[in-house]
Design a protein around this motif. Structure first.
Motif, PDB file in Angstrom:
ATOM      1  N   THR A   1       3.762   9.506   5.098  1.00  0.00           N
ATOM      2  CA  THR A   1       3.929   8.191   4.479  1.00  0.00           C
ATOM      3  C   THR A   1       3.153   7.141   5.264  1.00  0.00           C
ATOM      4  O   THR A   1       2.785   7.361   6.420  1.00  0.00           O
ATOM      5  CB  THR A   1       5.406   7.775   4.429  1.00  0.00           C
ATOM      6  N   PHE A   2       2.896   6.023   4.626  1.00  0.00           N
ATOM      7  CA  PHE A   2       2.232   4.897   5.283  1.00  0.00           C
ATOM      8  C   PHE A   2       3.278   3.941   5.868  1.00  0.00           C
ATOM      9  O   PHE A   2       4.440   3.953   5.448  1.00  0.00           O
ATOM     10  CB  PHE A   2       1.417   4.078   4.271  1.00  0.00           C
ATOM     11  N   SER A   3       2.851   3.067   6.752  1.00  0.00           N
ATOM     12  CA  SER A   3       3.660   1.918   7.167  1.00  0.00           C
ATOM     13  C   SER A   3       3.750   0.936   6.003  1.00  0.00           C
ATOM     14  O   SER A   3       2.868   0.897   5.137  1.00  0.00           O
ATOM     15  CB  SER A   3       3.010   1.220   8.360  1.00  0.00           C
ATOM     16  N   SER A   4       4.805   0.145   6.002  1.00  0.00           N
ATOM     17  CA  SER A   4       4.984  -0.794   4.888  1.00  0.00           C
ATOM     18  C   SER A   4       4.158  -2.074   5.080  1.00  0.00           C
ATOM     19  O   SER A   4       3.975  -2.843   4.133  1.00  0.00           O
ATOM     20  CB  SER A   4       6.463  -1.135   4.724  1.00  0.00           C
ATOM     21  N   GLU A   5       3.669  -2.285   6.283  1.00  0.00           N
ATOM     22  CA  GLU A   5       2.842  -3.472   6.532  1.00  0.00           C
ATOM     23  C   GLU A   5       1.565  -3.073   7.232  1.00  0.00           C
ATOM     24  O   GLU A   5       1.545  -2.081   7.951  1.00  0.00           O
ATOM     25  CB  GLU A   5       3.607  -4.456   7.451  1.00  0.00           C
TER      26      GLU A   5
ATOM     27  N   GLN B   1      11.644   4.218   7.700  1.00  0.00           N
ATOM     28  CA  GLN B   1      11.105   3.194   6.803  1.00  0.00           C
ATOM     29  C   GLN B   1      11.224   3.597   5.339  1.00  0.00           C
ATOM     30  O   GLN B   1      11.355   2.771   4.464  1.00  0.00           O
ATOM     31  CB  GLN B   1       9.616   2.956   7.089  1.00  0.00           C
ATOM     32  N   ASN B   2      11.146   4.903   5.099  1.00  0.00           N
ATOM     33  CA  ASN B   2      11.086   5.335   3.712  1.00  0.00           C
ATOM     34  C   ASN B   2      12.414   5.886   3.183  1.00  0.00           C
ATOM     35  O   ASN B   2      12.466   6.420   2.094  1.00  0.00           O
ATOM     36  CB  ASN B   2       9.966   6.360   3.556  1.00  0.00           C
TER      37      ASN B   2
ATOM     38  N   VAL C   1       0.833  -1.205   0.000  1.00  0.00           N
ATOM     39  CA  VAL C   1       0.000   0.000   0.000  1.00  0.00           C
ATOM     40  C   VAL C   1       0.870   1.260   0.000  1.00  0.00           C
ATOM     41  O   VAL C   1       0.549   2.246  -0.665  1.00  0.00           O
ATOM     42  CB  VAL C   1      -0.976   0.002   1.208  1.00  0.00           C
ATOM     43  N   GLU C   2       1.993   1.203   0.727  1.00  0.00           N
ATOM     44  CA  GLU C   2       2.909   2.356   0.748  1.00  0.00           C
ATOM     45  C   GLU C   2       3.566   2.552  -0.624  1.00  0.00           C
ATOM     46  O   GLU C   2       3.753   3.682  -1.064  1.00  0.00           O
ATOM     47  CB  GLU C   2       3.969   2.163   1.846  1.00  0.00           C
ATOM     48  N   ASP C   3       3.887   1.465  -1.308  1.00  0.00           N
ATOM     49  CA  ASP C   3       4.412   1.610  -2.677  1.00  0.00           C
ATOM     50  C   ASP C   3       3.409   2.339  -3.570  1.00  0.00           C
ATOM     51  O   ASP C   3       3.775   3.214  -4.362  1.00  0.00           O
ATOM     52  CB  ASP C   3       4.685   0.227  -3.300  1.00  0.00           C
ATOM     53  N   ILE C   4       2.151   1.941  -3.452  1.00  0.00           N
ATOM     54  CA  ILE C   4       1.108   2.566  -4.270  1.00  0.00           C
ATOM     55  C   ILE C   4       0.991   4.046  -3.928  1.00  0.00           C
ATOM     56  O   ILE C   4       0.897   4.895  -4.813  1.00  0.00           O
ATOM     57  CB  ILE C   4      -0.244   1.832  -4.069  1.00  0.00           C
TER      58      ILE C   4
END
Lengths: 156, 156, 156, 156
Positions: D34-38, D23-24, C41-44
């Motif tokens: 940003t979002f978390s990766s999981e 994380q990023n 989701v973060e990639d998107i």
């Protein structure tokens, strides 16, 4: 068949025609936009029922199909508003073509809503009266008049 | 104010009342569900305009706000249908309470649709007539009558 | 930029590739459809943020604009399902072209949902974990297992 | 089962934590949310599939049911935005409770979107890559950069 007697006005998007003013008898504040009195909701139901019958499409018009069709039309209305930021009453700055497009999409929502209500055996005009009476009980004018804060609180 | 003269029928969800039959003059196939002739779309607009005025809520009722409110109400209709699989005409097996709930949510969609059209200065009843005329040109009965295949091809 | 490393699979609509099985370590029931593990989701979010930045479109991507865009895309998904009646898992009878169209529209919903969450500063992947934990508390498996009746009662 | 290994962060709504920055890898502009990766999209699919299996709810989760459920959740997101006028990035002025409510509703949209894609056998993460590649072809940065006028012309 009654629909033959209707004539679409030459200008659909029109809030100030003398005809509209006459139809509404001056009860509204001056210049307020009003609708034509015809067709009524039952007229729309009957015209759409004939349209569907003539094409033998009732086999496709189950309630959930019509609901999804209505969702699709609401999506098309949303697409007309999506990149505009806030839009003021009367749509200043919209072209005639954009207004006509909007009129078509709002009409599609109403047409599917009416046919959905018909297939669900909900008497939509009367149901609206009842819902409006409930809304008046739920949001008494004396209590909610005024501020946004009160509005938000009351609108659960 | 005209809305005082309306009385909600004791039974809103009702396709077979003798009153409905009389109202429609027998032009429909026997037993077909029909709506009441009142209130019409302009009546609904006027009642909702008065409701909004009395509460000083026009400050919140910009077109995009009303559009999002309509999306919310369509979502509530969807919630009533979401876990049911296919639903037949007339909603066999639904309780009176479920039907009443549906009548309320369909009414909310119509109320916001009408107010949205008003704020956009779209004469909704007349716009529907024009859209229906276009639909008749787009899907001629002689060409699309019958099969699902033809239906799908002609739609969009 | 990470997105360069992704390659779209030759077959997007594919539930039985050996690759998918390997990715999921056999923990699922045999043949169950699974997704690829990338992009996450973060990639998107990052790819869409770059797309928007490159075009100088952040000026249009306020939360409510993105919400209406998402409503539009949901409407397009609805249009793909609207005249079909009930549809079984795996979409038997749909053409490759229809499946591809659906894949595009579902993707559009996700892309706008992700960008909306970003602009609202909601950490969507973590928010989903929390909501799933709440759902587990709200609908305990031991209590709701089984009948549609129980399902309906427990839902909402 | 992998979901046991996730822990919901203590603060879901958080764009400035040092953890997110680490994380990023600093590739984003400073301070960008940003979002978390999981969890990734496949993790969400697997967790929701287990949730549905445990409750024996697959019998209710046909594609069209899930689509209507998603429409319902989109409606709930709309209700959170409907009376606010324009909303700026980061939701200034929203309370923690309102943000949490929004996080729940956005999560519900994603959960149903993921389950809908699963039941339709659409590999959602890969489909998004393909759609993003198409969007890059459709709206070349060099051509659409800049004005709202160009944006509107290029969109649809």
């Amino acid at each position: 068949y009654k629909s033959q007697h209707y004539k679409a006005h030459s200008v659909v998007l029109n809030g100030t025609s003398s005809q509209s003013k006459l139809q509404n008898g001056g009860a509204e504040r001056p210049g307020r936009f009003t609708f034509s009195s015809e067709p009524n909701v039952e007229d729309i139901r009957r015209m759409q029922a004939q349209f569907t019958d003539e094409r033998d499409w009732n086999q496709f018009h189950q309630p959930r199909n019509l609901l999804l069709a209505m969702v699709g039309e609401v999506g098309e209305v949303a697409e007309l508003f999506q990149w505009r930021g806030d839009v003021a009453e009367g749509l200043p700055g919209w072209t005639e073509s954009e207004r006509e497009h909007l009129a078509h999409e709002l009409s599609d929502v109403l047409i599917y809503l009416v046919e959905l209500a018909e297939k669900c055996h909900v008497d939509l005009p009367q149901a609206v009266l009842r819902k409006m009476a409930l809304n008046r009980l739920k949001y008494p004018a004396s209590k909610v008049h005024g501020s946004a804060k009160k509005y938000t609180e009351y609108k659960d």
